[in-house]
Design a protein around this motif. Structure first.
Motif, PDB file in Angstrom:
ATOM      1  N   VAL A   1      10.090  -4.809 -12.508  1.00 55.58           N
ATOM      2  CA  VAL A   1       8.641  -4.296 -12.596  1.00 55.58           C
ATOM      3  C   VAL A   1       8.304  -4.869 -12.245  1.00 55.58           C
ATOM      4  O   VAL A   1       8.660  -4.508 -10.605  1.00 55.58           O
ATOM      5  CB  VAL A   1       8.052  -5.384 -13.194  1.00 55.58           C
ATOM      6  N   LEU A   2       7.941  -2.719 -11.718  1.00 52.80           N
ATOM      7  CA  LEU A   2       7.366  -2.297 -10.536  1.00 52.80           C
ATOM      8  C   LEU A   2       6.353  -2.447 -10.691  1.00 52.80           C
ATOM      9  O   LEU A   2       5.292  -0.774 -11.088  1.00 52.80           O
ATOM     10  CB  LEU A   2       7.956  -0.836 -10.035  1.00 52.80           C
ATOM     11  N   PRO A   3       4.548  -3.321 -10.324  1.00 54.09           N
ATOM     12  CA  PRO A   3       3.126  -3.420 -10.139  1.00 54.09           C
ATOM     13  C   PRO A   3       3.034  -2.089  -9.714  1.00 54.09           C
ATOM     14  O   PRO A   3       1.725  -1.815 -10.286  1.00 54.09           O
ATOM     15  CB  PRO A   3       2.846  -4.094  -9.773  1.00 54.09           C
ATOM     16  N   LYS A   4       3.034  -1.890  -8.510  1.00 57.30           N
ATOM     17  CA  LYS A   4       2.591   0.048  -8.013  1.00 57.30           C
ATOM     18  C   LYS A   4       2.325   0.823  -8.967  1.00 57.30           C
ATOM     19  O   LYS A   4       1.534   1.911  -7.889  1.00 57.30           O
ATOM     20  CB  LYS A   4       3.051  -0.105  -6.922  1.00 57.30           C
ATOM     21  N   TYR A   5       3.659   0.726  -9.849  1.00 58.21           N
ATOM     22  CA  TYR A   5       3.837   2.178 -10.297  1.00 58.21           C
ATOM     23  C   TYR A   5       3.216   2.302 -11.597  1.00 58.21           C
ATOM     24  O   TYR A   5       2.806   3.025 -12.818  1.00 58.21           O
ATOM     25  CB  TYR A   5       5.452   2.901  -9.758  1.00 58.21           C
ATOM     26  N   ARG A   6       2.289   0.877 -12.052  1.00 60.38           N
ATOM     27  CA  ARG A   6       2.473   0.160 -13.429  1.00 60.38           C
ATOM     28  C   ARG A   6       3.657   0.986 -15.097  1.00 60.38           C
ATOM     29  O   ARG A   6       3.480   1.724 -15.469  1.00 60.38           O
ATOM     30  CB  ARG A   6       0.928   1.075 -13.878  1.00 60.38           C
TER      31      ARG A   6
ATOM     32  N   GLY B   1       6.089  10.691  -9.990  1.00 63.35           N
ATOM     33  CA  GLY B   1       4.274  11.047 -10.785  1.00 63.35           C
ATOM     34  C   GLY B   1       3.799   9.806 -10.957  1.00 63.35           C
ATOM     35  O   GLY B   1       2.986   9.834 -11.453  1.00 63.35           O
ATOM     36  N   LEU B   2       4.800   9.277 -11.961  1.00 66.95           N
ATOM     37  CA  LEU B   2       3.994   7.579 -12.397  1.00 66.95           C
ATOM     38  C   LEU B   2       2.505   7.088 -10.833  1.00 66.95           C
ATOM     39  O   LEU B   2       1.841   6.861 -11.726  1.00 66.95           O
ATOM     40  CB  LEU B   2       4.402   6.921 -13.049  1.00 66.95           C
ATOM     41  N   PHE B   3       3.175   6.941  -9.640  1.00 73.41           N
ATOM     42  CA  PHE B   3       2.664   6.715  -8.911  1.00 73.41           C
ATOM     43  C   PHE B   3       1.561   7.273  -8.486  1.00 73.41           C
ATOM     44  O   PHE B   3       0.081   6.950  -7.731  1.00 73.41           O
ATOM     45  CB  PHE B   3       3.730   6.426  -7.422  1.00 73.41           C
ATOM     46  N   LEU B   4       1.698   8.629  -7.983  1.00 76.07           N
ATOM     47  CA  LEU B   4       0.637   9.611  -8.162  1.00 76.07           C
ATOM     48  C   LEU B   4       0.121   9.313  -9.014  1.00 76.07           C
ATOM     49  O   LEU B   4      -1.758   9.956  -9.006  1.00 76.07           O
ATOM     50  CB  LEU B   4       0.450  10.897  -8.085  1.00 76.07           C
TER      51      LEU B   4
ATOM     52  N   LYS C   1      -3.852  13.511  -8.232  1.00 72.09           N
ATOM     53  CA  LYS C   1      -4.263  14.500  -8.778  1.00 72.09           C
ATOM     54  C   LYS C   1      -3.018  16.299  -7.848  1.00 72.09           C
ATOM     55  O   LYS C   1      -3.391  15.884  -6.917  1.00 72.09           O
ATOM     56  CB  LYS C   1      -5.580  15.768  -9.306  1.00 72.09           C
ATOM     57  N   ARG C   2      -2.215  16.389  -8.862  1.00 72.19           N
ATOM     58  CA  ARG C   2      -1.201  17.463  -8.021  1.00 72.19           C
ATOM     59  C   ARG C   2      -1.825  18.806  -7.518  1.00 72.19           C
ATOM     60  O   ARG C   2      -2.542  19.360  -8.568  1.00 72.19           O
ATOM     61  CB  ARG C   2       0.152  17.755  -8.637  1.00 72.19           C
TER      62      ARG C   2
END
Length: 168
Positions: A52-57, A137-140, A146-147
């Motif tokens: 589980v990577l909470p920062k990246y949901r 991409g999930l982090f952003l 927005k890219r």
């Protein structure tokens, strides 16, 4: 027909791990070496996701091809003995996996499923690099960034360019 006795088969099957498997450890070491921090087997989420990577949901489920019924994979085939038992067991595993993924998605988690065959040495590097860009991409997205995309605009002429004359 099975070549092992019932007791031998039981002992063999009892040694199969459900946590800290080799494919899971490959993913964990790769992510850790690239600076990702995560929780393992987090019991507060449906299905106790492997990572589980909470920062990246994001949650990552590392599945064995046999146990989770990876359709079309050479490593997934039903045993020749006790076929009804195995078919039922693997179908139940697949149904449980689907329920868990749907529940996680409803909770707002991005679910990434990794199959054991994707981590074979010949595929591993390319697949794990793809995982890095997916997590980027999930982090952003999770942080509302927005890219920037360069708009397609016709370039303006430079001052030194000859001026076009119209109507001549």
């Amino acid at each position: 027909m099975d070549v092992m006795t019932k007791e031998q088969r039981h002992d063999c099957m009892a040694r199969i791990k459900g946590k800290n498997t080799k494919p899971e450890m490959i993913v964990r070491r790769f992510l850790w070496s690239h600076g990702f921090r995560y929780r393992i087997n987090y019991s507060r989420l449906p299905g106790r996701p492997d990572l589980v990577l909470p920062k990246y949901r994001a949650v990552i489920m590392v599945n064995g091809c046999f146990w989770h019924g990876h359709d079309g994979c050479v490593y997934y085939r039903l045993p020749k003995s006790n076929v009804d038992y195995w078919r039922t067991k693997i179908e139940n595993n697949k149904a449980r996996d689907m329920r868990d993924r749907e529940a996680l998605a409803k909770m707002g988690w991005n679910v990434i499923q990794i199959w054991e065959c994707q981590l074979l040495p010949k595929n591993r590097d390319a697949y794990l690099e793809g995982l890095l860009s997916l997590l980027d991409g999930l982090f952003l997205e999770a942080h509302g960034v927005k890219r920037y995309v360069e708009p397609e605009v016709e370039p303006l002429p430079y001052a030194a360019d000859e001026e076009e004359t119209y109507g001549k």
